[in-house]
Design an enzyme around this catalytic site. Structure first.
Site, PDB file in Angstrom:
ATOM      1  N   ASP A 128       0.907  -1.237   0.312  1.00 19.75           N
ATOM      2  CA  ASP A 128       0.011   0.018  -0.211  1.00 19.75           C
ATOM      3  C   ASP A 128       0.773   1.233  -0.011  1.00 19.75           C
ATOM      4  OD1 ASP A 128      -2.516   1.122  -0.270  1.00 19.75           O
ATOM      5  OD2 ASP A 128      -2.802   1.181   1.815  1.00 19.75           O
ATOM      6  N   HIS A 135      -4.494  13.611   1.147  1.00 20.35           N
ATOM      7  CA  HIS A 135      -4.687  12.692   2.507  1.00 20.35           C
ATOM      8  C   HIS A 135      -3.296  12.931   3.532  1.00 20.35           C
ATOM      9  CE1 HIS A 135      -5.817   8.985   4.901  1.00 20.35           C
ATOM     10  NE2 HIS A 135      -4.573   8.612   4.461  1.00 20.35           N
ATOM     11  N   ARG A 144       0.710  17.182  13.376  1.00 21.18           N
ATOM     12  CA  ARG A 144       1.563  18.189  13.316  1.00 21.18           C
ATOM     13  C   ARG A 144       1.185  19.474  12.363  1.00 21.18           C
ATOM     14  NH1 ARG A 144       3.344  13.521  11.698  1.00 21.18           N
ATOM     15  NH2 ARG A 144       2.842  14.058   9.528  1.00 21.18           N
ATOM     16  N   GLU A 202      -9.233   4.212  -2.160  1.00 23.48           N
ATOM     17  CA  GLU A 202      -7.955   3.873  -3.039  1.00 23.48           C
ATOM     18  C   GLU A 202      -8.319   3.305  -4.310  1.00 23.48           C
ATOM     19  OE1 GLU A 202      -4.826   1.982  -0.944  1.00 23.48           O
ATOM     20  OE2 GLU A 202      -5.376   2.789   1.100  1.00 23.48           O
ATOM     21  N   ASP A 234      -9.251   0.335   1.883  1.00 26.20           N
ATOM     22  CA  ASP A 234      -8.505  -0.016   3.012  1.00 26.20           C
ATOM     23  C   ASP A 234      -8.985   0.198   4.392  1.00 26.20           C
ATOM     24  OD1 ASP A 234      -5.899  -0.838   4.098  1.00 26.20           O
ATOM     25  OD2 ASP A 234      -5.059   1.071   3.864  1.00 26.20           O
ATOM     26  N   GLN A 241      -4.556   1.825  15.275  1.00 25.89           N
ATOM     27  CA  GLN A 241      -3.543   2.157  14.483  1.00 25.89           C
ATOM     28  C   GLN A 241      -2.603   3.408  15.470  1.00 25.89           C
ATOM     29  OE1 GLN A 241      -4.828   4.090  10.992  1.00 25.89           O
ATOM     30  NE2 GLN A 241      -2.794   4.424  10.267  1.00 25.89           N
ATOM     31  N   THR A 361      -4.932   6.608   0.360  1.00 20.98           N
ATOM     32  CA  THR A 361      -6.072   7.213   0.298  1.00 20.98           C
ATOM     33  C   THR A 361      -6.224   8.359  -0.776  1.00 20.98           C
ATOM     34  OG1 THR A 361      -6.531   6.654   2.426  1.00 20.98           O
ATOM     35  CG2 THR A 361      -7.950   8.243   1.635  1.00 20.98           C
TER      36      THR A 361
END
Lengths: 432, 432
Positions: A128, A135, A144, A202, A234, A241, A361
């Site tokens: 991937d 994205h 950030r 995707e 996905d 995560q 993405t």
């Protein structure tokens, strides 16, 4: 060009201009290879047995049959192309072989609605990428705000290895994953079903012949190794995560299921929808030479509209049609498919026929074009309101996500990918 | 117990107590399945054809033949065990079947030295873990001296998906990878051969039957899904890794080659070398319930000595034997193999027979037990001096790394894994 298969003419997805390959079965029978044409599937084994192919097209059809397209993907591009050209000859209105085909029509053409469609090839390796720059920026901003993109982003087509065993065909529901989740108000993780289940819009790439271990694919030859495209969802568990991904990247937050659309749309069908790579913004670095190719720069991108729809249990009950969550486009790719192939093999890594790449993405720059709920809800802060009045920050049990892709151009008609859809089932051991 | 195959008796690796499975070929012939016994390979097809198996052992042998062990790995543990028990009966000194076997001995036993050994199963998915806590600390220290371990480390058996297509059997040389490297004195990366090529000392796990998509494997049943073990060298290009790995983890820095030892050492052979999981240091969290099992805590670890040797071109020229770089042990695993299986499937991810897990680098706490040059040289700052006077911060072309593993215990003799070795070839397009 019209086809003697009437449903193909004006078909939004599967006109004669498309002819995507796939693997289907009828009423639990064996897996067979076929080609989508209108509302029908053209059975390649039946056509082969009827003697409709010869020369390179025969070679290609012989490789394609058997319910697994790996051997077909492994063929040189011109051999695959010969089958496509022959299929157009066979299926065009006024084809010389119309009488011969109509004689066996009940076996040659199967109603797609009666078929189950499968993952069309044995996938040994799935990679991937992360080429959707909007994205990457949207997600980066959550962590950030001042510096959303990593310093490597505009040099490296970032990618990582995914899980091949859990790639499933459109239509198969999947179980909400459980795993370790660290809630903000605790120092210790818990083991629980994901509360932040998301989709990711995707496009997938099916690898063609591939390369020998140790020998990079030159970007000028990269197109030879692209057998086709599909849609890819996905699915991602954002809470799993967030806790697991340091320092080696996403793992169980992605490996519970990835849904693909079953039809392999060929590069040849998409040829009219090629476009120049979007100009790099002023100040962006020039790609390193191994990622740079004049033809790729001028025609390596595609103009394909991508749509995401949602259908909730409430909508299903009330008979409300699926609602569109976003409209994006493959032009949001910062790197081309050829650059992905060249980068993946620059270290000598061996690609094999039937390997699958995801683009990552593909969000656009604004809220109506975002490819995940994480982005639309800004990390879960602002729920999305649906026309039924329902609110979604992340997916609930019973929700179904439907991805579609289509391209059209005057004089070339319309080409679609078919659907990539799946319903979320309750977590293992739970009932909804 | 002695064997009538004389070379097995006292053999450091392949005594009658071991009987690892593998796939071999003789002089470019077809791939065949066999069992290592002393300096010989016992050909399972020949034994099967001679009628030496019946019942469950026949089922297992029939699944094992054919040059690919996936179907054998897929069998329930007791069926695989039946073959092992029958092989002991057949190969023990004084076996009733000695005369029958000696009659066909020239075909039944093949000299291992004349054979090529292969990757023993078709690997659909390869996962690399990070359970070597000293390695995680040593590498973490290079980046975060005060806080080397990530907050998740003692809760999550960290892992990531690796590349299956580039797993190669011991003995096959590999090409030094090229890729993007950002040198410290430049803002822009270059495309060049890796200058910081390293090895990683790991143990591999071969997955047995596996699970159904969506259904986790309970840790109490995890051992059912462990078909065997091998050695694994997870070659790593540190300079490519440092530039590419944010935010999705290692990719091309690892995917150019991973070398495994070809013999599948069974859990049954290693049974005498099981030990309790090393006590967690005071203050370490208790594993979450899905990772906790009393039997696993008391017997889920193994006491296996792991060694890394180097052989440089200069040493080869001078006839100097390979030099040991480190001596480590599987007791340096913070998580057990059963915990790896339970964690991998907690989200419903499907494991398939022949999937491969790596442990991650198994370093010990001191310099003589470190499993990579990155650690031994403290990030390239302090070269390692070899007995020839040569210095190594990272690997040079022509260097060969040899990993070995052995366990021994009074009354149980010695069991070895055989070798995991490979030579570094010059980068693509270069000659040394």
């Amino acid at each position: 060009m019209n086809s003697w298969v009437a449903s193909a003419n004006g078909h939004p997805d599967f006109s004669l201009a498309n002819l995507p390959y796939g693997v289907f079965s009828l009423q639990g029978g064996e897996r067979r290879s076929g080609v989508a044409i209108g509302d029908e599937i053209y059975d390649l084994q039946v056509a082969l047995d009827a003697g409709l192919f010869e020369g390179l097209a025969l070679t290609a059809a012989s490789a394609a049959i058997g319910g697994e397209l790996n051997s077909f993907f492994a063929l040189p591009r011109e051999v695959r192309l010969a089958l496509r050209e022959r299929l157009i000859e066979l299926l065009v209105e006024g084809s010389e072989e119309t009488p011969a085909q109509q004689k066996i029509c009940d076996r040659l053409l199967v109603a797609a609605a009666q078929c189950t469609l499968h993952v069309p090839a044995r996938i040994q390796d799935y990679t991937d990428f992360y080429v959707g720059i909007h994205h990457a920026e949207n997600v980066g901003k959550l962590f950030r705000p001042d510096n959303p993109l990593m310093p490597n982003y505009k040099y490296v087509p970032i990618g990582y290895h995914g899980r091949a065993s859990t790639i499933v065909a459109s239509g198969k529901p999947f179980v909400r994953p459980s795993g370790q989740i660290k809630l903000p108000d605790s120092d210790e993780p818990i083991h629980a079903p994901s509360r932040r289940l998301d989709y990711e819009l995707e496009v997938g790439l099916w690898v063609g012949p591939g390369n020998v271990l140790g020998e990079p694919v030159d970007i000028a030859n990269a197109r030879e190794h692209i057998a086709g495209f599909c849609l890819l969802n996905d699915w991602s568990a954002r809470d799993i995560q967030a806790w697991e991904y340091q320092p080696l990247g996403p793992f169980l937050s992605k490996s519970f299921a990835s849904t693909i659309s079953p039809w392999v749309v060929t590069p040849e069908a998409l040829e009219p929808f090629r476009c120049a790579q979007p100009a790099r913004p002023e100040g962006d670095p020039t790609p390193l030479p191994y990622l740079l190719d004049a033809e790729d720069q001028s025609t390596g991108a595609f103009d394909i509209a991508l749509e995401v729809y949602i259908l909730t249990p409430t909508m299903r009950e009330k008979g409300v049609a699926p609602v569109r969550l976003s409209l994006s486009n493959t032009r949001n790719m910062y790197w081309t498919f050829a650059q992905m192939v060249a980068h993946h093999t620059v270290n000598g890594c061996q690609l094999n026929p039937g390997d699958l790449f995801g683009t990552g993405t593909l969000s656009g720059p604004d809220r109506n074009s975002m490819g995940s709920l994480l982005e639309m809800s800004e990390g879960g802060k602002h729920p999305v309101e649906l026309p039924t009045g329902e609110m979604r920050t992340f997916l609930e049990d019973g929700d179904e996500i439907i991805i579609k892709a289509r391209c059209s151009r005057d004089g070339f008609g319309s080409i679609g990918f078919g659907e990539c859809r799946a319903v979320v089932l309750p977590a293992w051991g739970r009932t909804s």
